[in-house]
Design a protein around this motif. Sequence first.
Motif, mmCIF file in Angstrom:
data_model
loop_
_atom_site.group_PDB
_atom_site.id
_atom_site.type_symbol
_atom_site.label_atom_id
_atom_site.label_comp_id
_atom_site.label_asym_id
_atom_site.label_seq_id
_atom_site.Cartn_x
_atom_site.Cartn_y
_atom_site.Cartn_z
ATOM 1 N N PRO A 39 0.811 -1.229 0.000
ATOM 2 C CA PRO A 39 0.000 0.000 0.000
ATOM 3 C C PRO A 39 0.842 1.277 0.000
ATOM 4 O O PRO A 39 0.444 2.287 -0.584
ATOM 5 N N MET A 40 2.017 1.222 0.606
ATOM 6 C CA MET A 40 2.893 2.403 0.610
ATOM 7 C C MET A 40 3.420 2.699 -0.789
ATOM 8 O O MET A 40 3.564 3.866 -1.165
ATOM 9 N N LEU A 41 3.710 1.648 -1.544
ATOM 10 C CA LEU A 41 4.127 1.843 -2.932
ATOM 11 C C LEU A 41 2.959 2.376 -3.759
ATOM 12 O O LEU A 41 3.146 3.256 -4.612
ATOM 13 N N ALA A 42 1.745 1.863 -3.507
ATOM 14 C CA ALA A 42 0.559 2.313 -4.245
ATOM 15 C C ALA A 42 0.283 3.795 -3.997
ATOM 16 O O ALA A 42 -0.144 4.514 -4.913
ATOM 17 N N GLU A 43 0.538 4.280 -2.774
ATOM 18 C CA GLU A 43 0.361 5.705 -2.465
ATOM 19 C C GLU A 43 1.266 6.575 -3.330
ATOM 20 O O GLU A 43 0.954 7.731 -3.589
ATOM 21 N N ARG A 44 2.382 6.018 -3.749
ATOM 22 C CA ARG A 44 3.354 6.752 -4.553
ATOM 23 C C ARG A 44 3.229 6.433 -6.045
ATOM 24 O O ARG A 44 4.122 6.726 -6.829
ATOM 25 N N GLY A 45 2.121 5.787 -6.430
ATOM 26 C CA GLY A 45 1.853 5.524 -7.841
ATOM 27 C C GLY A 45 2.516 4.275 -8.396
ATOM 28 O O GLY A 45 2.536 4.083 -9.601
#
Length: 112
Positions: free
Chosen positions: A28-34
Amino acid sequence: MPAKLDYRWHLRELMAKQGMFSTTALQPMLAERGIKLSTSQVYRLVTEKPERLSMKVLMALLDILGCTMDELIEPVAAAAARPRKAAGGEVAGDPGLGSFRPKRARISGADS
């Protein structure tokens, strides 16, 4: 001849220092950054040494972990290659056991 270079990937250790002990915590942290990666891609990113890595993924990891590239990727000298073994288990160029191998036992039926 120039030395062969390799690297050590410290993503798992840096995640543990941040209290992230599960690879799914990173997704999810990677997803927050696109950065959209599957669960298996994130698992391989954490547990294995990547051969190819997107600069966007690298920058996202540095941002998430609050570290520098030197902390994440450590350059090291490559380990020397082991000599290749022939089919008989002998190293090429090595004299090996040759005629010193034991002879196969032959079992014959007992006379009764």
